[in-house]
Design a protein around this motif. Sequence first.
Motif, PDB file in Angstrom:
ATOM      1  N   ASP A 128      -5.247  20.976 100.529  1.00  0.00           N
ATOM      2  CA  ASP A 128      -3.801  21.166 100.437  1.00  0.00           C
ATOM      3  C   ASP A 128      -3.484  22.120  99.282  1.00  0.00           C
ATOM      4  O   ASP A 128      -3.787  21.830  98.129  1.00  0.00           O
ATOM      5  N   PRO A 129      -2.863  23.280  99.572  1.00  0.00           N
ATOM      6  CA  PRO A 129      -2.577  24.245  98.508  1.00  0.00           C
ATOM      7  C   PRO A 129      -1.646  23.691  97.431  1.00  0.00           C
ATOM      8  O   PRO A 129      -1.658  24.161  96.305  1.00  0.00           O
TER       9      PRO A 129
ATOM     10  N   LYS B  78      -3.698  24.715  82.856  1.00  0.00           N
ATOM     11  CA  LYS B  78      -3.130  25.857  82.141  1.00  0.00           C
ATOM     12  C   LYS B  78      -3.447  25.750  80.648  1.00  0.00           C
ATOM     13  O   LYS B  78      -3.282  24.697  80.047  1.00  0.00           O
ATOM     14  N   ASN B  79      -3.909  26.836  80.075  1.00  0.00           N
ATOM     15  CA  ASN B  79      -4.279  26.928  78.652  1.00  0.00           C
ATOM     16  C   ASN B  79      -5.462  26.040  78.275  1.00  0.00           C
ATOM     17  O   ASN B  79      -5.636  25.716  77.103  1.00  0.00           O
ATOM     18  N   LYS B  80      -6.275  25.615  79.242  1.00  0.00           N
ATOM     19  CA  LYS B  80      -7.469  24.821  78.961  1.00  0.00           C
ATOM     20  C   LYS B  80      -8.711  25.673  79.235  1.00  0.00           C
ATOM     21  O   LYS B  80      -8.682  26.603  80.032  1.00  0.00           O
TER      22      LYS B  80
ATOM     23  N   ARG C 137     -12.250  28.073  98.018  1.00  0.00           N
ATOM     24  CA  ARG C 137     -12.224  28.880  96.801  1.00  0.00           C
ATOM     25  C   ARG C 137     -11.017  29.826  96.795  1.00  0.00           C
ATOM     26  O   ARG C 137     -10.328  29.957  95.785  1.00  0.00           O
ATOM     27  N   ALA C 138     -10.760  30.469  97.922  1.00  0.00           N
ATOM     28  CA  ALA C 138      -9.647  31.419  98.012  1.00  0.00           C
ATOM     29  C   ALA C 138      -8.311  30.722  97.729  1.00  0.00           C
ATOM     30  O   ALA C 138      -7.431  31.290  97.077  1.00  0.00           O
TER      31      ALA C 138
ATOM     32  N   ALA D 145      -3.743  29.886  93.982  1.00  0.00           N
ATOM     33  CA  ALA D 145      -2.896  29.002  93.175  1.00  0.00           C
ATOM     34  C   ALA D 145      -2.844  29.429  91.715  1.00  0.00           C
ATOM     35  O   ALA D 145      -2.120  28.833  90.927  1.00  0.00           O
ATOM     36  N   GLY D 146      -3.602  30.455  91.360  1.00  0.00           N
ATOM     37  CA  GLY D 146      -3.566  30.963  89.997  1.00  0.00           C
ATOM     38  C   GLY D 146      -4.733  30.549  89.129  1.00  0.00           C
ATOM     39  O   GLY D 146      -4.742  30.816  87.928  1.00  0.00           O
TER      40      GLY D 146
END
Length: 191
Positions: free
Chosen positions: A28-29, A40-42, A52-53, A58-59
């Motif tokens: 599920d995207p 984020k930031n980790k 994988r794609a 998703a960033g």
Amino acid sequence: MATLEEVKKEVREANLVLVGLGEELSGDPRLWKELAGLLKNKDYFIVTLKDRAGLEAAGLDPERITAPLQDPGGHKSWEDYLRWLSFTLHQRLCVLELGAGFAHPQLIRFPFEKTAYFNKKARYIRISGKFPQLSEEIADRGIPVREDPERFFAGMTGRQPERTAGETAAAEQPEPADEAGEAGAEKEAGA
């Protein structure tokens, strides 16, 4: 059972985060986006048996993802993972395993447990609807959660997880009639 807030706190407090995405996940995207927000930031690395794609879309950083069952000639991404992993010893590491069972335990489940065993500063979070148990050697530093990972993380954005085909069919079933042949709601309305 651990709450989503407890899991988020473990990730926040860690210096490094190792993520394993197993065969129980649907891909599920929305989960990938939630995972991207959590990481984020980790400083993280992801080992995935899934899309994988979709993770990249998703960033999530493609340089921090290895998909050993999907990557053609994926030796470089696996070597990058092993190099990253070699720097995790004696670090505050959060191992976050989502939906990894026994289809390919040699890729996520067993090596992740071994990593946590040797790193005494590691915390292990295993979220699985089927196999949440932790080995005895790491149980005191772990959090087992018996729940579908996509349902568990649906709380991050307040979204409702998608129903499986079986859940949809069950929800659409009319209420069973009682012995008099009346459905519960009709019976109450007439009372």
